[in-house]
Design a protein around this motif. Structure first.
Motif, PDB file in Angstrom:
ATOM      1  N   PHE A  96       0.789  -1.137   0.127  1.00  0.00           N
ATOM      2  CA  PHE A  96      -0.046   0.106   0.111  1.00  0.00           C
ATOM      3  C   PHE A  96       0.835   1.253  -0.115  1.00  0.00           C
ATOM      4  CE2 PHE A  96      -3.788  -2.168   0.951  1.00  0.00           C
ATOM      5  CZ  PHE A  96      -4.851  -1.521   0.391  1.00  0.00           C
ATOM      6  N   ALA A  97       2.123   1.232   0.392  1.00  0.00           N
ATOM      7  CA  ALA A  97       3.078   2.178   0.472  1.00  0.00           C
ATOM      8  C   ALA A  97       2.956   3.251  -0.879  1.00  0.00           C
ATOM      9  CB  ALA A  97       4.381   1.884   0.725  1.00  0.00           C
ATOM     10  N   PRO A  98       2.941   2.682  -1.997  1.00  0.00           N
ATOM     11  CA  PRO A  98       2.946   3.673  -3.199  1.00  0.00           C
ATOM     12  C   PRO A  98       1.595   4.110  -3.175  1.00  0.00           C
ATOM     13  CG  PRO A  98       3.793   1.505  -3.720  1.00  0.00           C
ATOM     14  CD  PRO A  98       3.359   1.298  -2.326  1.00  0.00           C
ATOM     15  N   ILE A  99       0.569   3.724  -2.925  1.00  0.00           N
ATOM     16  CA  ILE A  99      -0.722   4.068  -2.932  1.00  0.00           C
ATOM     17  C   ILE A  99      -0.795   5.317  -1.825  1.00  0.00           C
ATOM     18  CG2 ILE A  99      -3.086   3.714  -2.807  1.00  0.00           C
ATOM     19  CD1 ILE A  99      -2.379   0.898  -3.616  1.00  0.00           C
ATOM     20  N   THR A 100      -0.598   5.124  -0.857  1.00  0.00           N
ATOM     21  CA  THR A 100      -0.525   6.208   0.403  1.00  0.00           C
ATOM     22  C   THR A 100       0.395   7.484   0.148  1.00  0.00           C
ATOM     23  OG1 THR A 100       1.088   5.032   1.747  1.00  0.00           O
ATOM     24  CG2 THR A 100      -1.207   4.740   2.307  1.00  0.00           C
ATOM     25  N   ILE A 101       1.473   6.987  -0.548  1.00  0.00           N
ATOM     26  CA  ILE A 101       2.364   8.042  -0.922  1.00  0.00           C
ATOM     27  C   ILE A 101       1.617   8.848  -2.169  1.00  0.00           C
ATOM     28  CG2 ILE A 101       4.482   8.504  -2.220  1.00  0.00           C
ATOM     29  CD1 ILE A 101       5.560   6.181  -0.706  1.00  0.00           C
ATOM     30  N   ASN A 102       1.126   8.112  -2.784  1.00  0.00           N
ATOM     31  CA  ASN A 102       0.208   8.950  -4.172  1.00  0.00           C
ATOM     32  C   ASN A 102      -0.831  10.094  -3.390  1.00  0.00           C
ATOM     33  OD1 ASN A 102      -0.166   9.612  -6.407  1.00  0.00           O
ATOM     34  ND2 ASN A 102      -1.937   7.828  -6.822  1.00  0.00           N
ATOM     35  N   TRP A 103      -1.311   9.565  -2.212  1.00  0.00           N
ATOM     36  CA  TRP A 103      -2.304  10.301  -1.425  1.00  0.00           C
ATOM     37  C   TRP A 103      -1.778  11.557  -0.926  1.00  0.00           C
ATOM     38  CZ3 TRP A 103      -5.229   5.829   1.821  1.00  0.00           C
ATOM     39  CH2 TRP A 103      -6.130   5.224   0.545  1.00  0.00           C
ATOM     40  N   PHE A 104      -0.616  11.439  -0.176  1.00  0.00           N
ATOM     41  CA  PHE A 104      -0.162  12.485   0.775  1.00  0.00           C
ATOM     42  C   PHE A 104       0.860  13.275   0.385  1.00  0.00           C
ATOM     43  CE2 PHE A 104      -2.396   9.268   3.270  1.00  0.00           C
ATOM     44  CZ  PHE A 104      -3.628  10.054   3.838  1.00  0.00           C
ATOM     45  N   GLY A 105       1.763  12.636  -0.863  1.00  0.00           N
ATOM     46  CA  GLY A 105       2.906  12.954  -1.251  1.00  0.00           C
ATOM     47  C   GLY A 105       4.247  12.465  -0.473  1.00  0.00           C
ATOM     48  N   PRO A 106       5.302  12.558  -1.273  1.00  0.00           N
ATOM     49  CA  PRO A 106       6.471  11.720  -0.602  1.00  0.00           C
ATOM     50  C   PRO A 106       6.893  12.465   0.744  1.00  0.00           C
ATOM     51  CG  PRO A 106       7.166  12.708  -2.666  1.00  0.00           C
ATOM     52  CD  PRO A 106       5.525  12.814  -2.354  1.00  0.00           C
ATOM     53  N   GLU A 107       6.789  13.706   0.670  1.00  0.00           N
ATOM     54  CA  GLU A 107       7.428  14.653   1.977  1.00  0.00           C
ATOM     55  C   GLU A 107       6.605  14.547   3.213  1.00  0.00           C
ATOM     56  OE1 GLU A 107      10.022  16.683   1.734  1.00  0.00           O
ATOM     57  OE2 GLU A 107      10.400  15.820  -0.233  1.00  0.00           O
ATOM     58  N   SER A 108       5.301  13.954   3.110  1.00  0.00           N
ATOM     59  CA  SER A 108       4.464  13.789   4.114  1.00  0.00           C
ATOM     60  C   SER A 108       4.856  12.693   5.088  1.00  0.00           C
ATOM     61  CB  SER A 108       2.806  13.841   3.955  1.00  0.00           C
ATOM     62  OG  SER A 108       2.262  13.168   5.109  1.00  0.00           O
ATOM     63  N   MET A 109       4.809  12.671   6.250  1.00  0.00           N
ATOM     64  CA  MET A 109       4.949  11.599   7.333  1.00  0.00           C
ATOM     65  C   MET A 109       4.036  10.490   7.185  1.00  0.00           C
ATOM     66  SD  MET A 109       6.574  13.391  10.588  1.00  0.00           S
ATOM     67  CE  MET A 109       6.154  12.009  11.674  1.00  0.00           C
ATOM     68  N   LEU A 110       2.529  10.824   6.797  1.00  0.00           N
ATOM     69  CA  LEU A 110       1.693  10.248   6.854  1.00  0.00           C
ATOM     70  C   LEU A 110       1.750   8.710   6.320  1.00  0.00           C
ATOM     71  CD1 LEU A 110      -1.851  12.372   6.748  1.00  0.00           C
ATOM     72  CD2 LEU A 110      -0.911  10.769   8.311  1.00  0.00           C
ATOM     73  N   PRO A 111       2.243   8.698   5.069  1.00  0.00           N
ATOM     74  CA  PRO A 111       2.261   7.309   4.622  1.00  0.00           C
ATOM     75  C   PRO A 111       3.131   6.175   5.329  1.00  0.00           C
ATOM     76  CG  PRO A 111       2.710   9.060   2.735  1.00  0.00           C
ATOM     77  CD  PRO A 111       2.639   9.779   4.100  1.00  0.00           C
ATOM     78  N   ARG A 112       4.056   6.654   6.001  1.00  0.00           N
ATOM     79  CA  ARG A 112       4.620   5.603   6.979  1.00  0.00           C
ATOM     80  C   ARG A 112       4.084   5.508   8.226  1.00  0.00           C
ATOM     81  NH1 ARG A 112       6.956   8.314   2.972  1.00  0.00           N
ATOM     82  NH2 ARG A 112       7.486  10.087   4.375  1.00  0.00           N
ATOM     83  N   VAL A 113       3.367   6.708   8.705  1.00  0.00           N
ATOM     84  CA  VAL A 113       2.643   6.589   9.984  1.00  0.00           C
ATOM     85  C   VAL A 113       1.546   5.649   9.946  1.00  0.00           C
ATOM     86  CG1 VAL A 113       0.947   7.733  11.253  1.00  0.00           C
ATOM     87  CG2 VAL A 113       3.187   8.723  10.768  1.00  0.00           C
ATOM     88  N   ILE A 114       0.853   5.539   8.830  1.00  0.00           N
ATOM     89  CA  ILE A 114      -0.244   4.656   8.383  1.00  0.00           C
ATOM     90  C   ILE A 114       0.312   3.312   8.383  1.00  0.00           C
ATOM     91  CG2 ILE A 114      -1.832   3.780   6.772  1.00  0.00           C
ATOM     92  CD1 ILE A 114      -2.263   6.941   6.020  1.00  0.00           C
ATOM     93  N   ILE A 115       1.183   3.027   7.638  1.00  0.00           N
ATOM     94  CA  ILE A 115       2.009   1.756   7.686  1.00  0.00           C
ATOM     95  C   ILE A 115       2.343   1.070   9.112  1.00  0.00           C
ATOM     96  CG2 ILE A 115       3.935   0.519   6.822  1.00  0.00           C
ATOM     97  CD1 ILE A 115       3.872   2.441   4.141  1.00  0.00           C
ATOM     98  N   VAL A 116       3.112   1.749   9.772  1.00  0.00           N
ATOM     99  CA  VAL A 116       3.542   1.534  11.081  1.00  0.00           C
ATOM    100  C   VAL A 116       2.239   1.090  12.003  1.00  0.00           C
ATOM    101  CG1 VAL A 116       4.599   2.345  13.026  1.00  0.00           C
ATOM    102  CG2 VAL A 116       5.673   2.645  10.837  1.00  0.00           C
ATOM    103  N   ALA A 117       1.217   2.219  11.863  1.00  0.00           N
ATOM    104  CA  ALA A 117      -0.016   1.963  12.835  1.00  0.00           C
ATOM    105  C   ALA A 117      -0.533   0.654  12.397  1.00  0.00           C
ATOM    106  CB  ALA A 117      -0.811   3.012  12.498  1.00  0.00           C
ATOM    107  N   VAL A 118      -0.798   0.058  11.149  1.00  0.00           N
ATOM    108  CA  VAL A 118      -1.323  -1.010  11.012  1.00  0.00           C
ATOM    109  C   VAL A 118      -0.698  -2.250  11.159  1.00  0.00           C
ATOM    110  CG1 VAL A 118      -2.332  -2.107   8.743  1.00  0.00           C
ATOM    111  CG2 VAL A 118      -2.700   0.113   8.817  1.00  0.00           C
ATOM    112  N   MET A 119       0.809  -2.084  11.220  1.00  0.00           N
ATOM    113  CA  MET A 119       1.303  -3.247  11.352  1.00  0.00           C
ATOM    114  C   MET A 119       1.494  -3.539  12.737  1.00  0.00           C
ATOM    115  SD  MET A 119       4.987  -2.581   8.971  1.00  0.00           S
ATOM    116  CE  MET A 119       5.948  -3.808   9.537  1.00  0.00           C
ATOM    117  N   VAL A 120       1.495  -2.552  13.465  1.00  0.00           N
ATOM    118  CA  VAL A 120       1.335  -2.677  14.978  1.00  0.00           C
ATOM    119  C   VAL A 120       0.280  -2.703  15.678  1.00  0.00           C
ATOM    120  CG1 VAL A 120       3.848  -1.566  15.460  1.00  0.00           C
ATOM    121  CG2 VAL A 120       1.264  -0.467  15.930  1.00  0.00           C
TER     122      VAL A 120
END
Ligand SMILES: Nc1ncnc2c1ncn2[C@@H]1O[C@H](COP(=O)(O)OP(=O)(O)OP(=O)(O)O)[C@@H](O)[C@H]1O
Ligand SMILES: [Mg+2]
Lengths: 283, 260
Positions: free
Chosen positions: B110-134
């Motif tokens: 999902f990483a490429p998709i979330t990056i598409n949503w929020f842009g690469p500079e935003s923390m949100l894509p990784r935050v979402i990935i981490v949150a779902v993982m834990v």
């Protein structure tokens, strides 16, 4: 019995034809059958009988931890459930069931916290009980730092903490050494005299049952029934000297024979042949 | 002795690490291993010192923030869902299957998709990935801790006519804490992995994941390794933070385990 008469009733426990059938997959086990038992206020009643005769089950039914399959049960003139909600019961199980995250003092205070006793009152009561069960100096210890006997003493102190009207004890001293056990017997006697609480006590020990009780209820197995009730007319207060009295010995013999008689009469099975021969050899 | 000091209990692991590093260093020299295959530890450490803090400090701070925000979000959600499911039957029947379903999603995909949503500079894509993982390990362990209670202890509470709330607070929650901290240890290390791997798919130039990708691209393997080692340190630091928190909040647990 109606509710109005209930509260004034001297009968703490009253059962009529109480039975319990456990449905275990293929076969149903009749753990109890036709139990008629009346326990008056201030009595000390012991339940004794062979393993599996339903002593724990009867105690659990009285304490509203298990529902009976049939019959009637009143506790302090109420349903067992109402008695439990009114906090009439103090329970001591075969295992101490202490909470590892609490130390000795706060384990004893657990029921007081649940029941909303003020903090100073809790501290005062737990200090007194720690003294009573002779665990001074161990207040701050956690359960895993105590011996099995010490853990059981904490469980007893915890059951006494809120002055319950009815103490239900299921082989509370099974894990104790003989010396500690006899001292705990004296302590329980003293607590019983001083508090006037009613005690129902499950044990495997004939001498313990006779020493402690005002009545010994002898049970038989398969199905669990009351086979005999022995009135213990030993004088109060009971002391170390009680165990030396001839009357004490004759009562011990009476209970022992009541237990054996039943084995011979109703269980002429091969696996019990040994017990049967032993019993006949003595009588 | 009831409890060994933290240092002495970690000594064997430290010794093993030193031995392995020494063997690695020696083997690289003796076998003449090419640096692009596996740089020697001394080279990596040299690079780390050289690149710190000018190049790597900002990256590790960014990655650490992503991991931490994602961690707190995921652990909070997992704990709340765990509490709800242990408390209400309907919650158990609806949320647990959804949780299990969510855990089977290949979240990195999902990483490429979330990056598409929020842009690469935003923390949100990784935050979402981490949150779902834990989320999943936290939820599972919370439920386990809240429900795996000694039946006799429940009967004891019932004999006091304790309310469900009292049973929850005085029995289920304390019982669940050690389970919860086990989940937290897992979540702590997962969070760093999730953040760095998430960055591979896009992130600010200075972020660790992008830095590792770029240096590998220009064959600067020692620098890439230096960044990987730094990410390791972050994971270890997170792990020890979990242990420290556990020692503070459930001191009885470590003491009991040490006594066994
Ligand atoms: N939850 C249960 N499910 C099925 N059978 C049960 C259950 N609890 C008890 N029994 C059965 O009921 C009978 C009475 O059990 P109970 O535990 O009351 O005996 P007991 O007199 O207390 O024995 P002991 O002296 O060994 O403690 C036994 O045959 C036992 O197998
Ligand atoms: Mg029993």
């Amino acid at each position: 019995m109606n509710a109005a008469a209930g509260s004034a009733s001297p009968h703490v426990v009253e059962t009529h034809g109480v039975g319990k059938v456990f449905e275990t997959g293929d076969a149903a086990v009749t753990a109890l059958d036709g139990i008629d038992l009346t326990i008056r206020s201030g009595e000390f009643v012991s339940l004794i009988g062979p393993s599996g005769c339903g002593k724990s089950t009867l105690l659990r039914i009285i304490g509203d931890l298990t529902d009976p399959s049939g019959g009637e049960l009143r506790v302090n003139g109420k349903s067992a459930r109402q008695a439990r909600l009114d906090r009439d019961y103090g329970m001591v199980f075969q295992a101490p069931v202490l909470m590892d995250w609490r130390n000795v003092a706060s384990n004893i205070e657990l029921p007081l916290e649940v029941m909303g006793f003020p903090r100073e009152d809790r501290a005062r009561r737990s200090a007194a009980l720690v003294k009573l069960v002779e665990l001074e100096g161990f207040e701050g210890k956690h359960p895993w730092q105590l011996s099995g006997g010490m853990q059981q003493r904490v469980a007893i102190a915890r059951a006494l903490a809120f002055d319950p009207k009815l103490l239900l004890m299921d082989e509370p001293f099974g894990a104790l050494d003989e010396m500690t056990r006899e001292r705990m017997n004296l302590e329980v006697m003293r607590i019983w005299r001083e508090t006037g609480t009613t005690i129902v006590f499950v044990t495997h020990s004939i001498p313990e049952a006779v020493f402690l009780s005002t009545r010994v209820v002898v049970m038989s197995a398969r199905p669990g029934r009351i086979s005999r009730v022995v009135d213990v007319d030993l004088p109060q207060p009971r002391t170390v000297d009680t165990r030396e009295e001839p009357r004490y010995f004759s009562l011990v013999t009476t209970v022992r024979e009541a237990l054996r008689a039943h084995l011979v009469d109703t269980e002429p099975l091969d696996d019990l042949g040994d017990a049967r021969i032993r019993a006949e050899g003595i009588s | 002795m009831t409890r060994s000091s933290p240092l002495s209990s970690w000594l064997p692991a430290l010794l093993l690490a030193v031995v392995v590093l020494a063997l690695w260093e020696g083997a690289s020299i003796v076998l003449g291993l090419q640096t692009f295959l596996l740089p020697r530890p001394s080279l990596i450490v040299g690079k780390l010192v050289e690149l710190w803090p000018s190049t790597l400090a900002r990256g590790i701070a960014f990655t650490a923030s992503e991991a931490l925000v994602g961690l707190v979000t995921g652990v909070a959600c997992g704990t709340l869902v765990g509490l709800a499911t242990a408390r209400w039957r309907t919650a158990r029947e609806t949320l647990v299957p959804i949780g299990i379903g969510a855990s089977t999603v290949p979240i990195i995909a999902f990483a490429p998709i979330t990056i598409n949503w929020f842009g690469p500079e935003s923390m949100l894509p990784r935050v979402i990935i981490v949150a779902v993982m834990v989320f999943f390990p936290t939820m599972v362990n919370t439920i386990r801790g809240l429900t795996q209670v000694e039946p006799a202890a429940l009967e004891l509470m019932s004999s006091y006519a304790a309310t469900d709330r009292q049973t929850l607070m005085k029995l289920r929650v304390p019982n669940a804490l050690p389970f919860w901290f086990t989940a937290l240890r897992i979540a702590m290390t997962l969070s760093v992995i999730g953040a760095v791997v998430g960055e591979f798919f896009g992130g600010p130039l200075y972020s660790l994941g992008i830095y590792i990708t770029n240096q590998t691209g220009v064959s600067d393997y020692a620098s890439a390794w230096a960044a990987i080692v730094l990410a390791c340190f972050l994971g270890i630091a997170f792990y020890f933070a979990a242990i420290l928190l556990e020692r503070l909040l459930v001191p009885w647990y470590a003491a009991r385990e040490a006594a066994r």
